[in-house]
Motif scaffolding. Sequence first.
Motif, PDB file in Angstrom:
ATOM      1  N   TYR A 126       8.920   3.357 -56.874  1.00  0.00           N
ATOM      2  CA  TYR A 126       8.088   2.918 -57.999  1.00  0.00           C
ATOM      3  C   TYR A 126       6.666   3.462 -57.872  1.00  0.00           C
ATOM      4  CZ  TYR A 126      11.721  -0.423 -59.351  1.00  0.00           C
ATOM      5  OH  TYR A 126      12.897  -1.020 -59.750  1.00  0.00           O
ATOM      6  N   LEU A 127       6.143   3.446 -56.646  1.00  0.00           N
ATOM      7  CA  LEU A 127       4.779   3.929 -56.438  1.00  0.00           C
ATOM      8  C   LEU A 127       4.683   5.430 -56.730  1.00  0.00           C
ATOM      9  CD1 LEU A 127       2.016   2.924 -55.668  1.00  0.00           C
ATOM     10  CD2 LEU A 127       2.567   3.341 -53.263  1.00  0.00           C
ATOM     11  N   SER A 128       5.675   6.184 -56.306  1.00  0.00           N
ATOM     12  CA  SER A 128       5.697   7.616 -56.598  1.00  0.00           C
ATOM     13  C   SER A 128       5.751   7.866 -58.098  1.00  0.00           C
ATOM     14  CB  SER A 128       6.900   8.274 -55.913  1.00  0.00           C
ATOM     15  OG  SER A 128       6.801   8.200 -54.521  1.00  0.00           O
ATOM     16  N   GLN A 129       6.577   7.078 -58.799  1.00  0.00           N
ATOM     17  CA  GLN A 129       6.677   7.228 -60.249  1.00  0.00           C
ATOM     18  C   GLN A 129       5.366   6.863 -60.932  1.00  0.00           C
ATOM     19  OE1 GLN A 129       9.304   8.636 -61.905  1.00  0.00           O
ATOM     20  NE2 GLN A 129       9.837   9.074 -59.781  1.00  0.00           N
ATOM     21  N   TYR A 130       4.663   5.887 -60.378  1.00  0.00           N
ATOM     22  CA  TYR A 130       3.371   5.506 -60.945  1.00  0.00           C
ATOM     23  C   TYR A 130       2.385   6.672 -60.847  1.00  0.00           C
ATOM     24  CZ  TYR A 130      -1.166   3.251 -61.429  1.00  0.00           C
ATOM     25  OH  TYR A 130      -2.448   2.934 -61.838  1.00  0.00           O
ATOM     26  N   PHE A 131       2.278   7.272 -59.666  1.00  0.00           N
ATOM     27  CA  PHE A 131       1.356   8.399 -59.502  1.00  0.00           C
ATOM     28  C   PHE A 131       1.778   9.574 -60.374  1.00  0.00           C
ATOM     29  CE2 PHE A 131       0.642   6.552 -55.070  1.00  0.00           C
ATOM     30  CZ  PHE A 131      -0.526   5.920 -55.453  1.00  0.00           C
ATOM     31  N   SER A 132       3.076   9.801 -60.482  1.00  0.00           N
ATOM     32  CA  SER A 132       3.575  10.895 -61.312  1.00  0.00           C
ATOM     33  C   SER A 132       3.199  10.686 -62.777  1.00  0.00           C
ATOM     34  CB  SER A 132       5.091  11.016 -61.161  1.00  0.00           C
ATOM     35  OG  SER A 132       5.599  12.056 -61.953  1.00  0.00           O
ATOM     36  N   SER A 133       3.279   9.442 -63.236  1.00  0.00           N
ATOM     37  CA  SER A 133       2.920   9.144 -64.636  1.00  0.00           C
ATOM     38  C   SER A 133       1.434   9.358 -64.894  1.00  0.00           C
ATOM     39  CB  SER A 133       3.305   7.697 -64.973  1.00  0.00           C
ATOM     40  OG  SER A 133       2.483   6.773 -64.270  1.00  0.00           O
ATOM     41  N   GLN A 134       0.624   9.303 -63.823  1.00  0.00           N
ATOM     42  CA  GLN A 134      -0.808   9.549 -63.940  1.00  0.00           C
ATOM     43  C   GLN A 134      -1.147  11.041 -63.793  1.00  0.00           C
ATOM     44  OE1 GLN A 134      -3.107   6.929 -64.437  1.00  0.00           O
ATOM     45  NE2 GLN A 134      -1.243   5.729 -64.726  1.00  0.00           N
ATOM     46  N   GLY A 135      -0.124  11.844 -63.560  1.00  0.00           N
ATOM     47  CA  GLY A 135      -0.360  13.273 -63.335  1.00  0.00           C
ATOM     48  C   GLY A 135      -0.980  13.554 -61.983  1.00  0.00           C
ATOM     49  N   LEU A 136      -0.709  12.668 -61.006  1.00  0.00           N
ATOM     50  CA  LEU A 136      -1.298  12.785 -59.676  1.00  0.00           C
ATOM     51  C   LEU A 136      -0.217  12.852 -58.602  1.00  0.00           C
ATOM     52  CD1 LEU A 136      -4.033   9.989 -59.877  1.00  0.00           C
ATOM     53  CD2 LEU A 136      -4.473  12.443 -59.894  1.00  0.00           C
ATOM     54  N   THR A 137      -0.586  13.390 -57.478  1.00  0.00           N
ATOM     55  CA  THR A 137       0.204  13.198 -56.265  1.00  0.00           C
ATOM     56  C   THR A 137      -0.453  12.056 -55.488  1.00  0.00           C
ATOM     57  OG1 THR A 137      -1.110  14.754 -54.958  1.00  0.00           O
ATOM     58  CG2 THR A 137       0.789  15.650 -56.167  1.00  0.00           C
ATOM     59  N   TYR A 138       0.265  11.510 -54.535  1.00  0.00           N
ATOM     60  CA  TYR A 138      -0.296  10.454 -53.697  1.00  0.00           C
ATOM     61  C   TYR A 138      -1.528  10.961 -52.950  1.00  0.00           C
ATOM     62  CZ  TYR A 138      -0.787   7.446 -49.605  1.00  0.00           C
ATOM     63  OH  TYR A 138      -1.294   6.634 -48.613  1.00  0.00           O
ATOM     64  N   ASN A 139      -1.452  12.179 -52.438  1.00  0.00           N
ATOM     65  CA  ASN A 139      -2.573  12.775 -51.719  1.00  0.00           C
ATOM     66  C   ASN A 139      -3.804  12.882 -52.615  1.00  0.00           C
ATOM     67  OD1 ASN A 139      -3.970  15.706 -51.068  1.00  0.00           O
ATOM     68  ND2 ASN A 139      -3.485  14.552 -49.217  1.00  0.00           N
ATOM     69  N   ALA A 140      -3.616  13.296 -53.872  1.00  0.00           N
ATOM     70  CA  ALA A 140      -4.736  13.422 -54.800  1.00  0.00           C
ATOM     71  C   ALA A 140      -5.343  12.052 -55.123  1.00  0.00           C
ATOM     72  CB  ALA A 140      -4.282  14.110 -56.087  1.00  0.00           C
TER      73      ALA A 140
END
Length: 373
Positions: free
Chosen positions: A297-311
């Motif tokens: 879910y957290l990965s999908q959240y960052f993806s929906s923001q156009g971000l990677t976790y690192n970014a």
Amino acid sequence: MYDQIKEDPLYIMLYAVVTALAIMASCYLLFGRANVIAPEIKPPMRLRRWTAAFFASFALNHLWYMPILFDISSEDVAMIDLTGGLLDCLTIIPLVIVVLFAMLQDRQRPLWIVAAMMAPLVVGMVWSIAYRSYALQPIGYAYFLIMCIGLSIYMVRAVRQYGKWLRNNYADLEHKEVWQSFVVLAIIMLVFVIYASASEGVIYQYAMQVIIIVLICYLLWRVETLSDLSISQQQSQLAEEPAVIESEDVGNYELPQTIHDKIGALLQQHCIDTQLYLQHDLTIIQLSKAIGTNRFYLSQYFSSQGLTYNAYINNLRINHFIGLYHKAVATQHNFTAKQLAFDSGYRNYQTFSLVFKQLKGQTVTAWMRDTAK
């Protein structure tokens, strides 16, 4: 081609040094318990063992070819040369490919691919030994070139996937990235292949031994400065079960708005407000546990923001740095950009500088100068 180096004392000495270096490097990786090169880093044990086998194959290769350096018949030279080519196809060449695969820790790639690639070369060398003929050598070189091109294309794609995996799972990339190493190794191996396929003259033989020394030293450094990520992968498998958020199908790639909003609130409460993002080497697994959700879910959240976790983490850290800078200027406290970077979650100032320039479009020094105006 061996006549010019037979009984050359300097070359024999260099040859022996390379053999001894390969043996010592192999024993160090195989039996050494401590990391002498980078004591603070725990390297991947799988990579250590495969690299030790690669170094051992170099040593065995040198021992096998050693009789050629002395006075033996031309028939014996041909047999040693052809058999040595077969041993190369069974050990050195496949092992270097396996070592390259082992550097990529996002998943374990099947090794049968390596065996399939090497099978035609092995069959060709067996035929050459049986008939004591070099007739298939041009075909073997051509196939080897095609194989190297195909492998290079595959590795470019695999390294890009690995880099994406790192940015989706790790806040800090120090001692994890490998693309620079693959570029260096590709150059070294390219030069090695050129010299090996055009091995005429003394200078080529000397150059090949020097290249092997460089290759051994570089690989030894690379292995010992690469962090072991296998523990994180095990944690990743354990962290897939939803905790706070557990009502939606994890197979849905589009995150529902209710979950999206809930994760945003949890990140604000448990990551931003608590400044958890300052923790060095904070993984997405640790963050998902801290906010009470799972990694998917957290990965999908960052993806929906156009971000990677690192970014995401780097944005928070750079904004933290900016806040510290303005506070230090306002209170007229002495400070250095390096110290503020460390206080913002970075252990490596060079990494901070690269991230800052990427996010702000200018260097730290230029930004501080413009801000002071």
